[in-house]
Design an enzyme around this catalytic site. Structure first.
Site, PDB file in Angstrom:
ATOM      1  N   TYR A  60      26.616  31.460  26.767  1.00 44.85           N
ATOM      2  CA  TYR A  60      27.880  31.170  27.449  1.00 44.85           C
ATOM      3  C   TYR A  60      28.641  30.119  26.656  1.00 44.85           C
ATOM      4  O   TYR A  60      28.326  28.938  26.687  1.00 44.85           O
ATOM      5  CB  TYR A  60      27.645  30.672  28.878  1.00 44.85           C
ATOM      6  N   GLY A 211      34.022  39.070  41.333  1.00 46.34           N
ATOM      7  CA  GLY A 211      35.236  38.590  41.987  1.00 46.34           C
ATOM      8  C   GLY A 211      36.002  39.668  42.731  1.00 46.34           C
ATOM      9  O   GLY A 211      36.940  39.361  43.483  1.00 46.34           O
ATOM     10  N   PHE A 212      35.603  40.935  42.563  1.00 46.90           N
ATOM     11  CA  PHE A 212      36.327  42.030  43.200  1.00 46.90           C
ATOM     12  C   PHE A 212      36.326  41.893  44.722  1.00 46.90           C
ATOM     13  O   PHE A 212      37.330  42.162  45.386  1.00 46.90           O
ATOM     14  CB  PHE A 212      35.706  43.374  42.791  1.00 46.90           C
TER      15      PHE A 212
END
Length: 342
Positions: A60, A211-212
């Site tokens: 990340y 996040g949908f």
């Protein structure tokens, strides 16, 4: 707001908060990195509320998310958290390589310890499986790192059932991290039962469908060009319109229940079992508070079934990853007898 409770993760003794915090989006993949001061404040807020299971990875950034976590753990915070990080995905010159050979495993662990500025990693996952290296070889090196006190528990991410079994035979696997949400349920057939048979904890990443389930297709309006979701099949225009119907139905049920759609979707994951720990990520304190509110949402068996009917496999349009991505479906490794150490 009550403090978040605790759970046993796996059967090796690790105890974590019943909901974790995915930290990836603070530094990578979902748009530009967020300010360190804001993210450290969010992490400290999470720990204060009882969310002590923090999830990161060396890829990340790469590396910048671990550095951020290292800063956030100063001042006595380290002793209050269960820290998970991962190795196995190397980014170099825009190319992605999956590595699991012993020398790389050891070097990656040393690198993470240094960036996090800690002496021992609580849970160390193989982020993706190197299909050139027998899983026994990779786990063998991790077993040595446990013996040396550099890691406490071993985990796998996106591993097939056979890979999990072979790994667990070398050293007990504490947790398997997998994508599990209302619209990503393919793990339920074989992976989840295998984990349960072996006493392995289940860590659900992207429990809100990246996040949908927070805002449906409105999410797409605000994605920056460097947001990885722009390239994921389910978020492509040709699929998003059909998938928006799923969100609308979840939202209708949430309205009836007096909660938000994201709380309802997250509550569904919690209702999958006491061995499941979802790790929703966020970069905003108000969204974090909303996420822990999901723990108060109770679902009847009928409501669970209704939710599942909204996002049945034949309703969801698009795969969860792009073609060629490494997932549990492509994670089997060669037999140990084939390995010739360099």
């Amino acid at each position: 707001m009550a403090r978040v409770g605790r759970m046993k993760l796996g059967s090796e003794g690790l105890e974590v908060s019943v909901q974790g915090l995915g930290c990836m989006g603070m530094s990578a993949n979902y748009g530009p990195p967020k300010p360190d001061t804001d993210m450290i404040a969010l992490i400290h807020h999470a720990v204060q509320k009882g969310v002590t299971f923090l999830d990161t990875s060396d890829v990340y950034g790469p590396h910048t998310n671990e550095v951020l976590l290292g800063k956030a753990l100063k001042g006595g915070v380290r002793e209050k958290v269960e820290l998970a990080t991962k190795f196995g995905v190397k980014l170099a010159e825009g190319k992605r390589e999956i590595l699991g050979d012993p020398a790389y495993v050891r070097a990656a662990c040393e690198g993470s310890l240094k960036r996090l500025d800690i002496n021992c990693i609580d849970l160390y996952y193989q982020h993706r499986i190197d299909t050139r290296v027998p899983i026994e070889v990779t786990i063998g090196e991790l077993k040595k790192l446990v013996g040396e006190g550099k890691i406490k528990y071993i985990g796998l991410s996106e591993a097939s059932a056979s890979t999990i079994r072979r790994a667990h035979a070398v050293h007990p696997i504490t947790a398997v991290q997998l994508e599990w949400s209302l619209w990503s349920r393919d793990v339920e057939e074989e992976i989840v039962p295998t984990c349960r048979e072996l006493g392995i904890g289940i860590v659900a990443y992207s429990p809100l469908g990246r996040g949908f389930f927070s805002s449906g297709t409105k999410l797409l309006e605000n994605l920056t060009q460097d947001d990885a979701r722009k390239f994921m099949p389910r978020f492509k225009p040709e699929n998003a319109e059909q998938n928006s119907i799923i969100f609308e139905r979840v939202n209708e049920l949430a309205t009836r229940k007096g909660c938000t759609p994201s709380q309802l979707a997250l509550a569904w994951v919690h209702h999958q079992g006491k061995d499941v720990c979802p790790i929703p990520g966020t970069t905003k304190i108000e969204n974090f508070n909303e996420n822990i509110g999901a723990l108060s949402v109770k679902l009847t068996p009928e409501e669970v079934a209704e939710l599942e009917s909204f996002a049945a496999a034949d309703v969801v349009k698009g795969d969860r990853y792009m073609d060629g991505a490494s997932t549990w479906k492509t994670s089997d490794t060669p037999p140990l007898s084939s390995w010739k150490a360099v």
